[in-house]
Enzyme design. Structure first.
Site, PDB file in Angstrom:
ATOM      1  N   CYS A 207      51.513  69.702  51.506  1.00  0.00           N
ATOM      2  CA  CYS A 207      52.264  69.069  50.457  1.00  0.00           C
ATOM      3  C   CYS A 207      51.786  69.368  48.926  1.00  0.00           C
ATOM      4  O   CYS A 207      50.577  69.601  48.921  1.00  0.00           O
ATOM      5  CB  CYS A 207      52.225  67.599  50.472  1.00  0.00           C
ATOM      6  SG  CYS A 207      53.550  66.663  51.670  1.00  0.00           S
TER       7      CYS A 207
ATOM      8  N   MET B 270      58.232  62.926  50.917  1.00  0.00           N
ATOM      9  CA  MET B 270      56.934  62.687  51.702  1.00  0.00           C
ATOM     10  C   MET B 270      56.060  61.519  51.044  1.00  0.00           C
ATOM     11  O   MET B 270      55.409  60.656  51.959  1.00  0.00           O
ATOM     12  CB  MET B 270      55.831  64.021  51.820  1.00  0.00           C
ATOM     13  CG  MET B 270      56.650  65.091  52.415  1.00  0.00           C
ATOM     14  SD  MET B 270      57.304  64.429  54.259  1.00  0.00           S
ATOM     15  CE  MET B 270      55.473  64.076  54.966  1.00  0.00           C
ATOM     16  N   GLU B 271      56.306  61.361  49.788  1.00  0.00           N
ATOM     17  CA  GLU B 271      55.684  60.279  48.879  1.00  0.00           C
ATOM     18  C   GLU B 271      56.060  58.871  49.206  1.00  0.00           C
ATOM     19  O   GLU B 271      55.345  57.981  49.615  1.00  0.00           O
ATOM     20  CB  GLU B 271      55.639  60.543  47.599  1.00  0.00           C
ATOM     21  CG  GLU B 271      54.381  61.671  47.142  1.00  0.00           C
ATOM     22  CD  GLU B 271      54.941  63.090  47.354  1.00  0.00           C
ATOM     23  OE1 GLU B 271      54.201  64.041  47.364  1.00  0.00           O
ATOM     24  OE2 GLU B 271      56.125  63.266  47.969  1.00  0.00           O
TER      25      GLU B 271
ATOM     26  N   ASP C 106      46.318  46.357  59.564  1.00  0.00           N
ATOM     27  CA  ASP C 106      44.641  46.056  59.367  1.00  0.00           C
ATOM     28  C   ASP C 106      44.526  44.469  59.060  1.00  0.00           C
ATOM     29  O   ASP C 106      43.419  44.044  59.641  1.00  0.00           O
ATOM     30  CB  ASP C 106      44.262  46.865  58.462  1.00  0.00           C
ATOM     31  CG  ASP C 106      42.826  47.050  58.262  1.00  0.00           C
ATOM     32  OD1 ASP C 106      42.046  46.902  59.325  1.00  0.00           O
ATOM     33  OD2 ASP C 106      42.139  46.567  56.978  1.00  0.00           O
TER      34      ASP C 106
END
Length: 150
Positions: free
Chosen positions: A76, A113-114, A128
């Site tokens: 990227c 992609m971001e 998490d």
């Protein structure tokens, strides 16, 4: 089938040269979801998760991840985002959080992609922060919704 742009004539991975492409305003939207138990969702909404405000942390993590995408994905291009937003929706039957990320830039290459990275990292942050109370969470359906250039 289109030719893969990240592979050279010898089959080796390479970064695409975008230097001859014009700078354009580009925007991408990605979406995904994390499925969780209703009790977990109630804890998130009531600020009952021990690690803190889950959605605020996930929003910041997603934005930060979008800014770091060029460092995380080897081919990227490193991009200077002009805008990134991460939003959450809790639909009925209240068994999931839908995560939507949008990213904008004026550049020679796309920003999808971001946006995808923002969704994934926001989902992983929720996972998490809630894993101690919900062992059945699933991240699913992450996809590009749209990409435009003007």
């Amino acid at each position: 089938m289109k030719k893969l742009t990240h592979v050279d004539a010898h089959g080796e991975a390479r970064m695409v040269d975008v230097s001859a492409k014009p700078v354009m305003l580009r925007e991408a939207v990605a979406r995904g979801e994390i499925r969780l138990q209703t009790a977990t969702l109630k804890l998130i909404e009531s600020q009952g998760i021990a690690k803190g405000n889950v959605l605020a942390a996930a929003r910041l993590a997603g934005i930060l991840a979008a800014k770091k995408t060029g460092e995380l994905i080897p081919l990227c291009h490193p991009l200077l985002l002009t805008h990134c937003d991460v939003n959450f929706e809790i639909p009925r039957p209240r068994d999931r959080i839908i995560i939507t990320a949008s990213a904008k830039i004026a550049a020679q290459t796309g920003i999808e992609m971001e946006a995808l990275t923002a969704v994934m990292i926001a989902a992983l942050t929720i996972y998490d922060m809630c894993k101690a109370v919900d062992k059945k969470m699933r991240i699913t359906g992450v996809q590009l919704v749209s990409k435009t250039k003007k």
